[in-house]
Design a protein around this motif. Sequence first.
Motif, short mmCIF file in Angstrom:
data_model
loop_
_atom_site.label_atom_id
_atom_site.label_comp_id
_atom_site.label_asym_id
_atom_site.label_seq_id
_atom_site.Cartn_x
_atom_site.Cartn_y
_atom_site.Cartn_z
N HIS A 163 0.82 -1.21 0.00
CA HIS A 163 0.00 0.00 0.00
C HIS A 163 0.87 1.27 0.00
CE1 HIS A 163 -3.87 1.94 0.61
NE2 HIS A 163 -3.33 2.67 1.56
N GLU A 164 1.86 1.29 0.84
CA GLU A 164 2.72 2.48 0.94
C GLU A 164 3.53 2.68 -0.35
OE1 GLU A 164 2.81 4.97 3.21
OE2 GLU A 164 1.05 3.93 4.04
N ALA A 165 3.93 1.60 -0.99
CA ALA A 165 4.67 1.72 -2.26
C ALA A 165 3.77 2.31 -3.34
CB ALA A 165 5.21 0.35 -2.70
N VAL A 166 2.51 1.91 -3.38
CA VAL A 166 1.57 2.46 -4.36
C VAL A 166 1.38 3.95 -4.10
CG1 VAL A 166 -0.83 2.44 -5.17
CG2 VAL A 166 0.38 0.27 -4.79
N ILE A 167 1.17 4.31 -2.85
CA ILE A 167 0.98 5.73 -2.50
C ILE A 167 2.22 6.53 -2.87
CG2 ILE A 167 0.75 7.34 -0.56
CD1 ILE A 167 -1.12 5.22 0.73
N ARG A 168 3.39 6.03 -2.51
CA ARG A 168 4.64 6.75 -2.76
C ARG A 168 4.88 6.91 -4.26
NH1 ARG A 168 7.20 3.69 0.17
NH2 ARG A 168 8.04 2.27 -1.39
N ARG A 169 4.75 5.84 -5.04
CA ARG A 169 5.07 5.90 -6.47
C ARG A 169 4.01 6.67 -7.26
NH1 ARG A 169 7.60 -0.07 -7.70
NH2 ARG A 169 9.44 0.22 -6.39
N TYR A 170 2.74 6.40 -6.98
CA TYR A 170 1.68 7.11 -7.71
C TYR A 170 1.63 8.56 -7.26
CZ TYR A 170 -1.98 6.31 -11.13
OH TYR A 170 -2.71 6.29 -12.29
N GLY A 171 1.90 8.78 -5.99
CA GLY A 171 1.96 10.14 -5.47
C GLY A 171 3.05 10.95 -6.16
N ARG A 172 4.18 10.29 -6.45
CA ARG A 172 5.28 10.96 -7.15
C ARG A 172 4.85 11.36 -8.57
NH1 ARG A 172 9.71 7.22 -7.67
NH2 ARG A 172 9.37 7.02 -5.44
N LEU A 173 4.08 10.48 -9.25
CA LEU A 173 3.58 10.82 -10.59
C LEU A 173 2.67 12.05 -10.54
CD1 LEU A 173 2.66 7.24 -11.85
CD2 LEU A 173 4.59 8.65 -12.62
N LEU A 174 1.78 12.06 -9.56
CA LEU A 174 0.87 13.20 -9.40
C LEU A 174 1.67 14.46 -9.04
CD1 LEU A 174 -1.97 14.34 -9.34
CD2 LEU A 174 -2.22 13.48 -7.01
#
Length: 180
Positions: A163-174
């Motif tokens: 979950h944290e990896a998804v937030i971190r990586r997708y958050g970086r794209l945003l």
Amino acid sequence: MSDERVTKRAAILSAATELFVEHGYAGASLRDIGRVADADASLVIHYFGSKEGLFLAAMRSVEGEHPLLDGPLDGLGERYIRFVLESGPSVRAGFLAVLRAGQTAKLSARMRELHETNFVEPLESRLTGADVELRARLAAALVGGLLYSFWIVGDEYLLAADHEAVIRRYGRLLQDLVDY
């Protein structure tokens, strides 16, 4: 409004939200909503004016807080992705209901308006630099793609991912769109 009327109105709104999410705008009849709320269908019209009015009230009831307007722009990407993934059923319910309602021509213009006022305009108002409108719209498309993968497609790999990896990586794209 009396307590009994407030309670009945709330029951109708709750039933409508549930049925709109489950069956979409076209698939949720006023009669069904009234039955689930233990209310005559005429009360639905009395309180909300029309099925469209009830749908829009149901969508407003699941909106909740709005992190696009809160806090510094730095870190907004991760904060917003965390919000949409961890906010509980309200964001998911709103996303699914809007997606299913968009299939109905009568509401498509209102859905575009909600998209504009709930995501594009708040983000656009905070951005600076070049291509502000384009970046806000790309950000909306980016978030919509993630929600689609989670809640429509049910991508098992993404659902099982850290979950944290998804937030971190997708958050970086945003964040890249915010900072451009």
